[in-house]
Enzyme design. Structure first.
Site, PDB file in Angstrom:
ATOM      1  N   GLU A 150       0.888  -1.176   0.000  1.00  0.00           N
ATOM      2  CA  GLU A 150       0.000   0.000   0.000  1.00  0.00           C
ATOM      3  C   GLU A 150       0.917   1.214   0.000  1.00  0.00           C
ATOM      4  O   GLU A 150       1.551   1.521   1.012  1.00  0.00           O
ATOM      5  CB  GLU A 150      -0.885   0.005   1.254  1.00  0.00           C
ATOM      6  CG  GLU A 150      -1.747  -1.234   1.437  1.00  0.00           C
ATOM      7  CD  GLU A 150      -2.968  -1.266   0.529  1.00  0.00           C
ATOM      8  OE1 GLU A 150      -3.139  -0.335  -0.281  1.00  0.00           O
ATOM      9  OE2 GLU A 150      -3.730  -2.232   0.620  1.00  0.00           O
ATOM     10  N   CYS A 183      -2.523   9.236   2.879  1.00  0.00           N
ATOM     11  CA  CYS A 183      -2.227   8.815   1.509  1.00  0.00           C
ATOM     12  C   CYS A 183      -3.383   9.114   0.559  1.00  0.00           C
ATOM     13  O   CYS A 183      -3.194   9.232  -0.641  1.00  0.00           O
ATOM     14  CB  CYS A 183      -1.896   7.336   1.490  1.00  0.00           C
ATOM     15  SG  CYS A 183      -3.209   6.339   2.217  1.00  0.00           S
TER      16      CYS A 183
HETATM   17  P1  NAD Z   1       8.478   4.925   4.463  1.00  0.00           P
HETATM   18  O1  NAD Z   1       8.403   4.132   3.214  1.00  0.00           O
HETATM   19  O2  NAD Z   1       9.629   5.821   4.673  1.00  0.00           O
HETATM   20  O3  NAD Z   1       8.431   3.961   5.744  1.00  0.00           O
HETATM   21  C1  NAD Z   1       7.380   3.044   5.946  1.00  0.00           C
HETATM   22  C2  NAD Z   1       7.878   1.912   6.843  1.00  0.00           C
HETATM   23  O4  NAD Z   1       8.872   1.179   6.116  1.00  0.00           O
HETATM   24  C3  NAD Z   1       8.555   2.385   8.128  1.00  0.00           C
HETATM   25  O5  NAD Z   1       8.235   1.503   9.177  1.00  0.00           O
HETATM   26  C4  NAD Z   1      10.033   2.285   7.779  1.00  0.00           C
HETATM   27  O6  NAD Z   1      10.858   2.127   8.904  1.00  0.00           O
HETATM   28  C5  NAD Z   1      10.028   1.036   6.912  1.00  0.00           C
HETATM   29  N1  NAD Z   1      11.176   0.879   6.011  1.00  0.00           N
HETATM   30  C6  NAD Z   1      11.988   1.831   5.485  1.00  0.00           C
HETATM   31  N2  NAD Z   1      12.929   1.257   4.706  1.00  0.00           N
HETATM   32  C7  NAD Z   1      12.699  -0.074   4.717  1.00  0.00           C
HETATM   33  C8  NAD Z   1      13.310  -1.186   4.094  1.00  0.00           C
HETATM   34  N3  NAD Z   1      14.379  -1.058   3.294  1.00  0.00           N
HETATM   35  N4  NAD Z   1      12.803  -2.412   4.317  1.00  0.00           N
HETATM   36  C9  NAD Z   1      11.728  -2.574   5.109  1.00  0.00           C
HETATM   37  N5  NAD Z   1      11.102  -1.558   5.743  1.00  0.00           N
HETATM   38  C10 NAD Z   1      11.576  -0.319   5.538  1.00  0.00           C
HETATM   39  O7  NAD Z   1       7.105   5.723   4.538  1.00  0.00           O
HETATM   40  P2  NAD Z   1       6.676   6.807   5.615  1.00  0.00           P
HETATM   41  O8  NAD Z   1       7.427   8.071   5.329  1.00  0.00           O
HETATM   42  O9  NAD Z   1       6.736   6.202   6.964  1.00  0.00           O
HETATM   43  O10 NAD Z   1       5.125   6.995   5.252  1.00  0.00           O
HETATM   44  C11 NAD Z   1       4.653   7.880   4.298  1.00  0.00           C
HETATM   45  C12 NAD Z   1       4.309   7.153   3.015  1.00  0.00           C
HETATM   46  O11 NAD Z   1       3.365   6.128   3.285  1.00  0.00           O
HETATM   47  C13 NAD Z   1       3.637   8.068   2.008  1.00  0.00           C
HETATM   48  O12 NAD Z   1       4.187   7.824   0.741  1.00  0.00           O
HETATM   49  C14 NAD Z   1       2.182   7.635   2.049  1.00  0.00           C
HETATM   50  O13 NAD Z   1       1.456   7.883   0.873  1.00  0.00           O
HETATM   51  C15 NAD Z   1       2.322   6.183   2.319  1.00  0.00           C
HETATM   52  N6  NAD Z   1       1.084   5.631   2.871  1.00  0.00           N
HETATM   53  C16 NAD Z   1       0.331   4.822   2.075  1.00  0.00           C
HETATM   54  C17 NAD Z   1      -0.882   4.313   2.554  1.00  0.00           C
HETATM   55  C18 NAD Z   1      -1.743   3.406   1.698  1.00  0.00           C
HETATM   56  O14 NAD Z   1      -2.625   2.769   2.250  1.00  0.00           O
HETATM   57  N7  NAD Z   1      -1.531   3.333   0.389  1.00  0.00           N
HETATM   58  C19 NAD Z   1      -1.294   4.628   3.853  1.00  0.00           C
HETATM   59  C20 NAD Z   1      -0.496   5.456   4.623  1.00  0.00           C
HETATM   60  C21 NAD Z   1       0.701   5.955   4.133  1.00  0.00           C
END
Ligand code: NAD
Length: 482
Positions: free
Chosen positions: A247, A281
């Site tokens: 997502e 999002c």
């Molecule tokens: P992010 O991708 O930076 O981090 C998300 C999670 O992934 C965190 O727990 C982070 O620690 C982890 N992570 C980072 N690198 C990783 C790796 N290499 N392997 C595994 N895990 C890793 O996102 P964010 O800044 O926390 O959140 C914002 C983003 O989330 C925005 O782009 C937003 O649109 C998206 N989002 C999407 C939805 C949806 O349902 N489509 C819902 C909420 C947020």
């Protein structure tokens, strides 16, 4: 100072790694807690805990597991105010939002999936000479990775269906928002869920998050976060053929047709743009308005935006709190500067909001409206994930659809019109997973949730979640008489 720990095999323990990470309240820029900087060794310990408990957990009936979800929901509900407060302090979001959205949904996610699983029917397909029975088996160990914008809301959306379908769980929340995941572990501990069934690992994504996705014994990854991270997750998990759900980000269009009832809907359109400081999002960050009502819309929209109170997230009347961090604020601000370079005009806002006293160093940003920008520009097509909208004119439906689809993202859209038949016709032409007509974020938990293009892969929600968190096995039995 709260020193948060991991939760592995029914115990709150420190990471094997000595390092820790500061947890900051973004509204005050003050340190409020530390979390362990976990490593692959902690992931291994959590996998070992799952391996010890997964056989007995998977042998429970779905009804027995649903009862555990109800117990968790009951206990979470008792801590409703704690969840609301922690979420507000950890993310900077207004307390009214934490109560009405975060805390409310976290409780209802557990209740919803308990009821759904209890009432799930076994699917059968009869042939003239045999019967096919579809069995939902647990996948095994589920790795659940979540972002910072809706911390417990999104974690509970994954933990509840994963557990009820018989999987053991290793959860990895965002390092920016560890508080309510820790509260969930406390609740799970308190209700006495068998140890090892739910494990929580705190730390950086590129360290313990990456270790979680890479671990060969973790069979499923449900990831919510940014598109760039989603690509890394997909690339890591694919060679091991893990089940994967992504997502990801969005750049959602809000389409205002010429017959839209603006008096009725303007506040909801503003909400769809700026809820959680635009850090949802699903927020509509590109507003497409029919040229005949462009100026009247702009006037009403700006008036409503200017009435939103920015301030202490814990005040009841605050409508806009702080962004997640000052670092993220810099990213948002850089997009506003880019918009100006790209030929746009800042019609409203466009800068840091300077508050006093305790909040002087907080990550507050004015709600921002940008106009006169090419719809193909970077500002109008890339995800900003903050309180910034761009407004564009269109002259007919075909042009509105063309502009709406002109982005690599495909998560959601909203359409505002009195002609709902036309609205549905437009909706079907949009390359998005979800469309709302005359509403936004109106959620029925049974429906599929997810996006297309760079917004992700797969769907969660209702039976789609129960299916994702299980392996389907078909058993075909020949009738006796043949
Ligand atoms: P992010 O991708 O930076 O981090 C998300 C999670 O992934 C965190 O727990 C982070 O620690 C982890 N992570 C980072 N690198 C990783 C790796 N290499 N392997 C595994 N895990 C890793 O996102 P964010 O800044 O926390 O959140 C914002 C983003 O989330 C925005 O782009 C937003 O649109 C998206 N989002 C999407 C939805 C949806 O349902 N489509 C819902 C909420 C947020």
């Amino acid at each position: 100072m709260n020193a948060i720990k991991n939760y592995i095999n029914g115990e709150f323990i420190n990471s094997k790694n000595d390092g820790e990470i500061d947890n900051i309240n973004p509204a005050t820029n003050e340190k409020i807690a530390t979390i362990p900087r976990s490593s692959s060794q902690d992931i291994q310990d959590a996998v070992d805990a799952c391996n010890l408990s997964k056989s007995s957990w998977s042998k429970l009936t779905i009804t027995e597991r649903a009862e555990w979800l109800d117990k968790i929901a009951d206990e979470l509900e008792k801590r409703f105010e704690d969840i609301s407060k922690l979420e507000s302090i950890d993310t900077g979001k207004p307390i009214s939002l934490s109560r009405n959205v975060d805390a409310t949904r976290s409780v209802s996610n557990f209740r919803f999936f308990a009821d759904l699983a209890r009432n799930m029917e076994t699917k059968q397909f009869e042939m003239s000479d045999a019967i096919n029975k579809i069995v939902n088996k647990p996948v095994g160990i589920a790795g659940l990775i979540t972002p910072w914008n809706l911390p417990l809301y999104l974690l509970s959306w994954k933990v509840a269906p994963a557990l009820v379908m018989g999987n053991c769980v290793i959860a990895k929340p965002s390092e920016l928002t560890p508080m309510t995941a820790n509260l969930l572990a406390e609740v799970i501990h308190q209700v006495g869920l068998p140890k090892g069934v739910f494990n929580l690992i705190q730390g950086y994504g590129n360290e313990c998050g990456q270790a979680l996705v890479s671990h060969p014994e973790i069979n499923l990854i449900s990831f919510t976060g940014g598109t760039t991270t989603g690509k890394i997750v997909a690339k890591t998990a694919a060679p091991m053929f893990k089940k994967i759900s992504l997502e990801l980000g969005g750049k959602n269009a809000t389409i205002i047709l010429d017959d839209a009832d603006l008096n009725l809907h303007i506040d909801n359109i503003v909400r769809s743009s700026f809820l959680n400081q635009g850090q949802v999002c699903l927020c509509g960050s590109r507003i497409l308005v029919h040229e005949s009502i462009y100026f009247s819309f702009l006037e009403m929209f700006t008036k409503s935006v200017s009435s939103m109170k920015i301030g202490n997230p814990l005040n009841e009347d605050t409508k806009l709190g702080s962004l997640i961090s000052n670092e993220h604020l810099e990213k948002v601000d850089s997009y506003v500067k880019l918009a100006i370079e790209e030929g746009g005009d800042v019609h409203y806002g466009g800068q840091r909001s300077n508050l006093n006293d305790d909040f002087a160093k907080g990550a507050f940003y004015e709600p921002t409206i940008i106009v006169n920008l090419d719809y193909k520009s970077r500002t109008a097509t890339e995800e900003i994930f903050g309180p910034v909208v761009t407004i564009h004119k269109f002259n007919d439906i075909e042009e509105a659809i063309k502009i709406a689809n002109y982005t690599n993202y495909g998560l959601a859209a909203s359409i505002w019109t009195q002609d709902t038949t036309l609205g549905e016709h437009v909706a079907e032409k949009l390359d998005t997973g979800m469309v709302w007509i005359n509403c936004w974020l109106h959620r029925d938990l049974r429906v599929p949730f997810g996006g297309v293009k760079d917004s992700g892969l797969g769907r969660e929600g209702g039976l789609y979640s129960l299916q994702f968190f299980s392996e389907l096995q078909n058993i075909c039995t020949m009738n006796d008489k043949y």
